[in-house]
Design a protein around this motif. Structure first.
Motif, mmCIF file in Angstrom:
data_model
loop_
_atom_site.group_PDB
_atom_site.id
_atom_site.type_symbol
_atom_site.label_atom_id
_atom_site.label_comp_id
_atom_site.label_asym_id
_atom_site.label_seq_id
_atom_site.Cartn_x
_atom_site.Cartn_y
_atom_site.Cartn_z
ATOM 1 N N CYS A 33 34.096 -20.760 -12.021
ATOM 2 C CA CYS A 33 33.543 -21.159 -13.306
ATOM 3 C C CYS A 33 32.155 -21.757 -13.085
ATOM 4 O O CYS A 33 31.904 -22.389 -12.057
ATOM 5 C CB CYS A 33 34.438 -22.115 -14.074
ATOM 6 S SG CYS A 33 35.302 -23.359 -13.110
ATOM 7 N N ALA A 49 28.004 -25.829 -21.994
ATOM 8 C CA ALA A 49 28.705 -24.548 -22.088
ATOM 9 C C ALA A 49 29.306 -24.214 -20.736
ATOM 10 O O ALA A 49 28.781 -24.602 -19.695
ATOM 11 C CB ALA A 49 27.748 -23.436 -22.515
ATOM 12 N N THR A 50 30.415 -23.493 -20.769
ATOM 13 C CA THR A 50 31.115 -23.103 -19.544
ATOM 14 C C THR A 50 31.502 -21.636 -19.615
ATOM 15 O O THR A 50 31.959 -21.164 -20.663
ATOM 16 C CB THR A 50 32.388 -23.945 -19.345
ATOM 17 O OG1 THR A 50 32.045 -25.320 -19.353
ATOM 18 C CG2 THR A 50 33.059 -23.605 -18.017
ATOM 19 N N SER A 51 31.307 -20.950 -18.495
ATOM 20 C CA SER A 51 31.710 -19.545 -18.380
ATOM 21 C C SER A 51 32.740 -19.418 -17.275
ATOM 22 O O SER A 51 32.544 -19.923 -16.166
ATOM 23 C CB SER A 51 30.491 -18.679 -18.044
ATOM 24 O OG SER A 51 30.880 -17.355 -17.751
ATOM 25 N N TYR A 52 33.848 -18.737 -17.566
ATOM 26 C CA TYR A 52 34.925 -18.548 -16.623
ATOM 27 C C TYR A 52 35.027 -17.070 -16.255
ATOM 28 O O TYR A 52 34.827 -16.205 -17.106
ATOM 29 C CB TYR A 52 36.260 -18.984 -17.223
ATOM 30 C CG TYR A 52 36.295 -20.397 -17.726
ATOM 31 C CD1 TYR A 52 35.887 -20.695 -19.020
ATOM 32 C CD2 TYR A 52 36.757 -21.443 -16.925
ATOM 33 C CE1 TYR A 52 35.921 -21.995 -19.501
ATOM 34 C CE2 TYR A 52 36.803 -22.737 -17.396
ATOM 35 C CZ TYR A 52 36.386 -22.998 -18.676
ATOM 36 O OH TYR A 52 36.425 -24.283 -19.147
ATOM 37 N N THR A 58 35.121 -18.793 -23.177
ATOM 38 C CA THR A 58 33.853 -19.482 -23.032
ATOM 39 C C THR A 58 33.902 -20.752 -23.847
ATOM 40 O O THR A 58 34.407 -20.749 -24.975
ATOM 41 C CB THR A 58 32.693 -18.589 -23.511
ATOM 42 O OG1 THR A 58 32.705 -17.369 -22.766
ATOM 43 C CG2 THR A 58 31.368 -19.285 -23.293
ATOM 44 N N TYR A 59 33.414 -21.826 -23.264
ATOM 45 C CA TYR A 59 33.454 -23.118 -23.945
ATOM 46 C C TYR A 59 32.050 -23.532 -24.357
ATOM 47 O O TYR A 59 31.091 -23.332 -23.613
ATOM 48 C CB TYR A 59 34.035 -24.185 -23.014
ATOM 49 C CG TYR A 59 33.751 -25.595 -23.472
ATOM 50 C CD1 TYR A 59 32.639 -26.291 -23.004
ATOM 51 C CD2 TYR A 59 34.572 -26.216 -24.405
ATOM 52 C CE1 TYR A 59 32.353 -27.567 -23.439
ATOM 53 C CE2 TYR A 59 34.300 -27.493 -24.847
ATOM 54 C CZ TYR A 59 33.191 -28.167 -24.358
ATOM 55 O OH TYR A 59 32.920 -29.426 -24.801
ATOM 56 N N TYR A 60 31.938 -24.123 -25.538
ATOM 57 C CA TYR A 60 30.689 -24.708 -26.004
ATOM 58 C C TYR A 60 30.975 -26.083 -26.598
ATOM 59 O O TYR A 60 31.998 -26.271 -27.269
ATOM 60 C CB TYR A 60 30.032 -23.843 -27.085
ATOM 61 C CG TYR A 60 29.592 -22.489 -26.613
ATOM 62 C CD1 TYR A 60 30.398 -21.372 -26.789
ATOM 63 C CD2 TYR A 60 28.373 -22.319 -25.979
ATOM 64 C CE1 TYR A 60 29.994 -20.119 -26.346
ATOM 65 C CE2 TYR A 60 27.954 -21.068 -25.538
ATOM 66 C CZ TYR A 60 28.783 -19.984 -25.717
ATOM 67 O OH TYR A 60 28.387 -18.735 -25.279
ATOM 68 N N THR A 69 24.163 -19.659 -26.240
ATOM 69 C CA THR A 69 25.057 -18.628 -25.719
ATOM 70 C C THR A 69 24.967 -18.595 -24.201
ATOM 71 O O THR A 69 23.870 -18.492 -23.644
ATOM 72 C CB THR A 69 24.698 -17.239 -26.266
ATOM 73 O OG1 THR A 69 24.737 -17.250 -27.693
ATOM 74 C CG2 THR A 69 25.683 -16.190 -25.757
ATOM 75 N N ILE A 70 26.121 -18.693 -23.539
ATOM 76 C CA ILE A 70 26.171 -18.585 -22.089
ATOM 77 C C ILE A 70 26.629 -17.184 -21.723
ATOM 78 O O ILE A 70 27.532 -16.630 -22.359
ATOM 79 C CB ILE A 70 27.102 -19.663 -21.479
ATOM 80 C CG1 ILE A 70 26.986 -19.673 -19.951
ATOM 81 C CG2 ILE A 70 28.545 -19.471 -21.921
ATOM 82 C CD1 ILE A 70 27.698 -20.877 -19.303
ATOM 83 N N SER A 71 26.000 -16.612 -20.721
ATOM 84 C CA SER A 71 26.368 -15.257 -20.312
ATOM 85 C C SER A 71 26.133 -15.087 -18.822
ATOM 86 O O SER A 71 25.375 -15.845 -18.215
ATOM 87 C CB SER A 71 25.572 -14.216 -21.091
ATOM 88 O OG SER A 71 24.187 -14.362 -20.856
ATOM 89 N N ARG A 72 26.790 -14.089 -18.277
ATOM 90 C CA ARG A 72 26.664 -13.798 -16.846
ATOM 91 C C ARG A 72 26.091 -12.414 -16.646
ATOM 92 O O ARG A 72 26.417 -11.487 -17.385
ATOM 93 C CB ARG A 72 28.020 -13.854 -16.160
ATOM 94 C CG ARG A 72 28.669 -15.195 -16.081
ATOM 95 C CD ARG A 72 29.944 -15.075 -15.277
ATOM 96 N NE ARG A 72 30.637 -16.338 -15.173
ATOM 97 C CZ ARG A 72 31.077 -16.842 -14.032
ATOM 98 N NH1 ARG A 72 30.895 -16.183 -12.911
ATOM 99 N NH2 ARG A 72 31.715 -17.990 -14.012
#
Length: 124
Positions: A33, A49-52, A58-60, A69-72
């Motif tokens: 994460c 924000a968190t990306s798993y 996805t957490y905000y 917006t979080i993205s990978r």
């Protein structure tokens, strides 16, 4: 060895946008994460924000929901935080953090690795 390097901070007027990038190395596990945090001097650190990996949600934080917006990009090993409709209260030092061996859904992330931070300043 995990390394995180943030970039993209700067100064912008309220209502503007910025894109923060976290370049990652060493996140080789299929379960990890990555989060963006922010901190203002004298205040506690806030999870933005968190990306798993996998099927994790996805957490905000409520303060940025609908605007950030979080993205990978797995091919580039980067985690991006797109920040729109910026407000003066978004002014802070933003940090990228990672747990390279997340145990999966139902377990918290244990952020042992942090970047050096990038400053975001939003003027009214």
């Amino acid at each position: 060895q995990v390394q995180l390097t943030e970039s993209g901070g700067g100064s912008v007027q309220a209502g503007g946008s910025l894109t923060l990038s976290c370049a990652t190395t060493g996140l080789t596990s299929s379960s990890n994460c990555v989060a963006w945090y922010r901190q203002v001097p004298g205040k506690s650190r806030e999870t933005v924000a968190t990306s798993y990996t996998g099927s994790g949600p996805t957490y905000y934080s409520d303060s940025v929901k609908g605007r950030f917006t979080i993205s990978r990009d797995n091919a580039k090993n980067t985690v991006t935080l797109q920040m729109n409709s910026l407000k003066p209260e978004d002014t802070a030092m933003y940090y990228c953090a990672a747990d390279p061996r997340w145990r999966g859904r139902g377990y918290p992330c244990d952020y042992n690795y942090w970047g050096q931070g990038t400053q975001v300043t939003v003027s009214s």
